[in-house]
Design an enzyme around this catalytic site. Sequence first.
Site, mmCIF file in Angstrom:
data_model
loop_
_atom_site.group_PDB
_atom_site.id
_atom_site.type_symbol
_atom_site.label_atom_id
_atom_site.label_comp_id
_atom_site.label_asym_id
_atom_site.label_seq_id
_atom_site.Cartn_x
_atom_site.Cartn_y
_atom_site.Cartn_z
ATOM 1 N N GLY A 12 16.530 -6.424 -18.107
ATOM 2 C CA GLY A 12 16.606 -7.973 -17.136
ATOM 3 C C GLY A 12 15.564 -7.785 -16.165
ATOM 4 O O GLY A 12 16.264 -7.691 -15.190
ATOM 5 N N TYR A 152 33.232 -12.599 -15.166
ATOM 6 C CA TYR A 152 32.701 -11.829 -14.673
ATOM 7 C C TYR A 152 32.413 -10.996 -14.230
ATOM 8 O O TYR A 152 31.861 -9.657 -14.015
ATOM 9 C CB TYR A 152 31.451 -12.938 -13.681
ATOM 10 C CG TYR A 152 30.797 -12.466 -13.259
ATOM 11 C CD1 TYR A 152 28.852 -12.329 -14.008
ATOM 12 C CD2 TYR A 152 30.539 -12.115 -11.641
ATOM 13 C CE1 TYR A 152 28.560 -10.994 -13.259
ATOM 14 C CE2 TYR A 152 30.112 -10.975 -11.232
ATOM 15 C CZ TYR A 152 28.532 -11.074 -12.133
ATOM 16 O OH TYR A 152 27.286 -10.464 -11.510
#
Length: 256
Positions: A12, A152
């Site tokens: 990422g 999340y």
Amino acid sequence: MEVKGRIALVTGAATGIGKSYAEELLNQGAKGVAICDINGEEGEKLYHTLASRHSKDRVLFCQCDVTDYLQFEDTFKTVIATFGHIDIVVNNAGIMNDRFWELEVDINLNGVIRGTLLAQRFMGIDKGGRGGVVLNTASNVGFNPYVSCPIYSATKAAIVSLTRAFGDQYHVGLTGVKIMAICPGATKSNLVRDVGKQLLYPRYEDAWRRDTASSTYQTPEHVAKSLVQILANGKSGSVWLVESGQPPKEITFSKH
């Protein structure tokens, strides 16, 4: 572990906090940094920027989807073929989108599990490696969950537990791989673009505003500098909170 002279793989890494991680590792003297990201366009752009600034011999871009084990495995092999070995793995790839919660779990949690297992496999002294450090990006919601994004929050809580368990001396003794977690608070990044489309239901927006009402946003550059401090001073299994632009603070957990 000191960064200078080390080889790091960061997932990422094309944008946001991951981009700042890659930049800071090079600024601190890393011998090589692999930018690993599914976003080929942004990854190539960052590669050329950092290669011109630090030398192309110190930077590598690998297009990598952390939900694809074989592609992730090939990324490790490519980094080792290029730089000779890996010392540091930063499992950073993540999204916040409870509406697509299965993908969110696969990236945020399963991707970190894949990255951790691959790191143990390719760096482990029991596999002929040199040992090393894994640093997992969790979040402050990993131990203070947001009501507005429960899934999340769950992925980040799982990363905290995974890190504490795999970071135990039992596993370090077997593999020589230390594992820690960094938990950024609110950070100026591209994680939240259109929160109304990222929450499980639009009606959760009121809860989001309550969850974030007292947030003081910090820069991704501050989080990256904190990562370097944690690499240098943290012990395996430790979990570090970085919020409001303050120095990293180790989180303690009671044992029963």
